[in-house]
Scaffold this motif. Structure first.
Motif, mmCIF file in Angstrom:
data_model
loop_
_atom_site.group_PDB
_atom_site.id
_atom_site.type_symbol
_atom_site.label_atom_id
_atom_site.label_comp_id
_atom_site.label_asym_id
_atom_site.label_seq_id
_atom_site.Cartn_x
_atom_site.Cartn_y
_atom_site.Cartn_z
ATOM 1 N N LEU A 19 -10.013 -11.160 -2.887
ATOM 2 C CA LEU A 19 -10.005 -10.204 -4.003
ATOM 3 C C LEU A 19 -10.597 -10.846 -5.257
ATOM 4 N N HIS A 24 -10.019 -3.760 -9.905
ATOM 5 C CA HIS A 24 -8.802 -2.990 -9.671
ATOM 6 C C HIS A 24 -8.786 -2.557 -8.203
ATOM 7 N N TYR A 25 -7.633 -2.689 -7.546
ATOM 8 C CA TYR A 25 -7.514 -2.370 -6.130
ATOM 9 C C TYR A 25 -6.375 -1.381 -5.895
ATOM 10 N N LEU A 27 -3.522 -0.444 -3.225
ATOM 11 C CA LEU A 27 -2.778 -1.011 -2.100
ATOM 12 C C LEU A 27 -2.160 0.102 -1.260
ATOM 13 N N ALA A 39 2.205 -5.919 -1.515
ATOM 14 C CA ALA A 39 2.362 -5.349 -2.852
ATOM 15 C C ALA A 39 3.024 -6.351 -3.803
ATOM 16 N N CYS A 42 0.577 -9.130 -4.705
ATOM 17 C CA CYS A 42 -0.454 -8.659 -5.633
ATOM 18 C C CYS A 42 0.112 -8.462 -7.034
ATOM 19 N N ALA A 46 -1.321 -10.234 -10.292
ATOM 20 C CA ALA A 46 -1.679 -9.486 -11.503
ATOM 21 C C ALA A 46 -1.054 -10.135 -12.736
ATOM 22 N N SER A 52 -6.022 -6.221 -10.970
ATOM 23 C CA SER A 52 -5.013 -5.211 -11.298
ATOM 24 C C SER A 52 -4.862 -4.309 -10.081
ATOM 25 N N TYR A 53 -3.677 -3.704 -9.930
ATOM 26 C CA TYR A 53 -3.364 -3.030 -8.673
ATOM 27 C C TYR A 53 -2.553 -1.757 -8.907
ATOM 28 N N SER A 54 -2.786 -0.766 -8.058
ATOM 29 C CA SER A 54 -1.916 0.408 -7.981
ATOM 30 C C SER A 54 -1.611 0.628 -6.502
ATOM 31 N N LEU A 83 3.967 -1.797 -10.774
ATOM 32 C CA LEU A 83 2.776 -1.274 -10.109
ATOM 33 C C LEU A 83 2.780 0.250 -10.170
ATOM 34 N N ALA A 124 -10.733 2.477 -8.133
ATOM 35 C CA ALA A 124 -10.469 1.227 -7.409
ATOM 36 C C ALA A 124 -11.736 0.698 -6.756
#
Length: 514
Positions: A19, A24-25, A27, A39, A42, A46, A52-54, A83, A124
Motif C-alpha cells: 500500500l 486512500h483505500y 477495506l 482493518a 490499517c 493510518a 487513509s482507510y474506510s 475508520l 479509493a
C-alpha cells in the motif's frame, strides 16, 4: 513500553509493502478474524501516517439476525478504530435464481459490485481484501477440480486491477494470533461450517484429508505453486499482449486478425489473443469449449461459418481474416433490436439438446416410446431433440395454450388439437418449449393419464421455476432460466420471434408498445 507481538509486526509490515502512504483505500470487512485483523492493522498504519482507510461491510441477505449481528460488530469496531464504515445490503439468493448462478457466485458478484460502488464514491485508489494463504490454496483446488488453464490455476493475485490482497502469503493462524494479541473480538459465520457450499467442503473435508494423507504442509505448498504459476501466466500474457498489439485491427465494433500471422503463433499465445479480442468487445465469460471452437474455425479456415458468443459477439473467417464482430444477425436488424440480451446461444442450445437426447435414449432403451409435442412453440426444440434420441419412436402432436398474446399465463388452458395416437400401455414423453406457471403442463399430463399410458414423463427446454404455481417438475430440463420474458428457438411473443436461432430476453418496451 508495550512490546509488539511478532504477528502484529509481520502483518503491518506485509500490508505496508503493498500500500502507498499517500493513497486512500477501501477495506472489505466481513467481521471474521481475517478482515478485522486487516482493518485494525490499517487503522494503526493510518495513525502512523501510512495511508487513509474506510471500510465497507456487505450483508448478503442470507443469514438473518446473525448477519445483522456481524454488521453491528463491524460498525462498533470501526467506530473504536476511527475508520469510516459503510454498509451495503444485497439479496444474493434471488440474484442467484434470476441469473442461474450458485449462491456463492451470486454473493461474490454482488459483493464486489457493492465494494466498487463505495470505492468510487470515496475516491479509493483500490479495494483491499483479507484473502490469505488458505484462501489461495482453496482457490487453486477449486479451479483444478472444475478445470482451468494456467491463468486460473495461478489463483488470486496480490494486485489485480482495482483489488489488492496483501495477506495472500500469510497463514490464517497468524491473523488469528494478531486478533488475540490485540484483543479483537471476532465474528463467526455459521454458514462457514455448511458443507453444502463447495468452498466449505474443500476447506473442511478435502484440505484436512490432503494434510493427513499426503502433505501436512499442503496449504503453503499449494499457495507457493499458485505463485509460481502466476509468474508463468504473466509471461504468457505479456507475449499475448505483444502479439495482439502487432496483429489486431480495431474498427468500431469489430476486431480482425490476419490469419497467416495468427496461426503462426504458439497455441498458448494464440488462444490468449483470441480471448483478448472477445473481452475487448465487451465479452464477459468465455468457456474452454468456445475458445477451442474459435481456434478450430481459425485453423480450418472455415469460410461462411459463424460462431455466436455471449454478449452478442460473432466470430467469422472471411477473406483470410478472422473477424470478431459486436453485431447480431445484421440481416434482420429490427427483430434483433427488440432483444435486450442473448440468454442462450445457438451453440449452447445445440449442445444441451444433444445431451438430453442421449440421456432419453438411454432411459428408454427397449421401450415403446411415443413423443407428444406441444405445438406451436415446442416444434423447434422437439425436432432437434427427437433427432438426438437415437432409437425408434413415434411422434404425435397436441395444441394447447395458456398465454394468448400476453407475457404471463392466463391460467386458462385451451386444447385445440388432441393426440391421434393410441398411447394406452405405451411409454409417453411430453415435450414443451418452456415450463412457466406449470398450468399448461399439469393440465395436459392430467388429461393424458386418462388414456392410461404405461409411463408418462415430461421434457422442457427451459424452466422458469420462479413463476411456478404448482409443484410440477419436468423429468428432463434443458436450462433453468430467470423470470424474464424470453423469445426465440420456437418461443414467441404474439406470434413473433420464433425463428430466432438463439433464446433472448425481450425488451420490456416491445410488449409495452403492443
Amino acid at each position: 513500553m508495550r512490546q509488539i507481538a511478532p504477528a502484529v509486526y509481520k502483518l503491518r509490515k506485509t500490508i505496508k509493502n503493498l500500500l502507498q502512504p499517500e493513497a486512500h483505500y477501501l477495506l472489505a470487512v466481513s467481521g471474521g478474524a481475517d478482515s478485522l485483523a486487516l482493518a485494525h492493522a490499517c487503522a494503526a498504519l493510518a495513525a502512523q501516517g501510512w495511508g487513509s482507510y474506510s471500510v465497507c461491510h456487505v450483508e448478503h441477505g442470507l443469514r438473518g439476525e446473525e448477519a445483522l449481528r456481524d454488521m453491528k460488530a463491524v460498525q462498533r469496531a470501526c467506530e473504536a478504530w476511527g475508520l469510516p464504515c459503510f454498509t451495503e445490503h444485497v439479496q444474493a439468493a434471488s440474484y442467484a435464481a434470476q441469473n442461474r448462478l450458485s449462491t456463492e457466485d451470486a454473493a461474490r458478484r454482488l459483493r464486489y459490485a457493492a465494494l466498487r460502488r463505495i470505492a468510487a464514491q470515496q475516491g479509493a485508489a483500490a479495494i483491499v481484501t483479507a484473502h490469505h494463504e488458505g484462501d489461495q490454496a482453496e482457490t487453486l483446488l477449486l479451479r483444478l477440480l472444475r478445470g482451468a488453464g494456467l491463468q486460473g490455476l495461478a489463483g488470486m493475485r496480490a494486485q489485480q486491477g482495482d483489488i489488492i490482497r496483501p495477506l495472500l502469503t500469510l497463514p490464517k493462524s497468524l491473523l488469528e494470533e494478531y486478533c488475540s494479541a490485540e484483543g479483537i473480538e471476532v465474528c463467526y459465520d455459521s454458514t462457514n461450517a455448511d458443507t453444502a457450499y463447495t468452498r466449505n467442503r474443500v476447506r473442511l473435508e478435502l484440505v484436512p484429508y490432503l494434510e493427513r494423507s499426503f502433505n501436512p504442509a499442503v496449504v503453503p505448498t499449494l499457495a507457493r505453486t499458485a505463485a509460481l504459476l502466476a509468474q508463468d501466466a504473466e509471461c504468457l500474457e505479456q507475449m499475448a499482449d505483444d502479439a495482439y498489439r502487432q496483429l489486431a485491427r480495431r474498427q468500431d465494433d469489430a476486431v480482425s486478425f490476419p490469419v497467416t500471422q495468427l496461426t503462426a503463433l504458439h497455441s498458448a499465445v494464440r488462444l490468449r489473443v483470441l480471448r483478448r479480442a472477445y473481452f475487448e468487445l465487451g465479452g464477459e465469460e468465455l468457456s474452454f469449449e468456445r475458445s477451442q471452437a474459435i481456434d478450430s474455425l481459425l485453423l480450418r479456415r472455415s469460410g461462411g461459418k459463424i460462431i455466436q458468443l455471449p454478449q452478442g459477439i460473432n466470430v467469422v473467417y472471411k477473406n483470410k481474416q478472422l473477424i470478431f464482430v459486436k453485431i447480431m444477425y445484421k440481416e434482420n436488424e429490427k427483430m434483433h433490436d427488440d432483444i435486450k440480451t442473448v440468454l442462450l446461444t445457438k451453440e449452447e442450445i445445440d449442445a444441451r439438446v444433444q445431451e438430453m437426447g442421449k440421456q432419453i435414449a438411454a432411459d428408454y432403451a427397449d421401450k415403446d416410446l411415443v413423443v407428444i409435442v406441444l405445438l406451436k412453440g415446442a416444434a423447434w426444440f422437439a425436432t432437434d431433440l427427437t433427432r438426438a434420441i437415437d432409437m425408434p419412436l413415434r411422434v404425435d402432436f397436441m395444441v394447447a395454450s395458456s398465454y394468448g398474446n400476453g407475457t404471463s399465463t392466463s391460467g386458462s388452458v385451451k386444447v385445440k388439437l388432441d393426440v391421434s395416437e393410441d398411447i394406452k400401455g405405451k411409454d409417453v414423453l411430453v415435450i414443451d418449449d418452456i415450463i412457466d406457471s406449470g398450468v399448461t403442463f399439469a393440465s395436459i399430463t392430467d388429461m393424458l393419464r386418462h388414456y392410461k399410458p404405461a409411463t408418462l414423463k415430461t421434457a422442457a427446454l427451459c424452466d422458469k421455476a420462479e413463476r411456478r404455481v404448482n409443484g410440477l417438475e419436468a423429468d428432463y430440463v434443458g436450462f433453468k432460466i430467470p423470470d424474464e420474458f424470453v423469445v426465440g428457438y420456437g418461443l414467441d411473443y404474439a406470434g413473433d420471434y420464433r425463428n430466432l436461432p438463439f433464446i433472448g430476453i425481450l425488451k420490456p418496451a416491445v410488449y409495452a408498445r403492443k
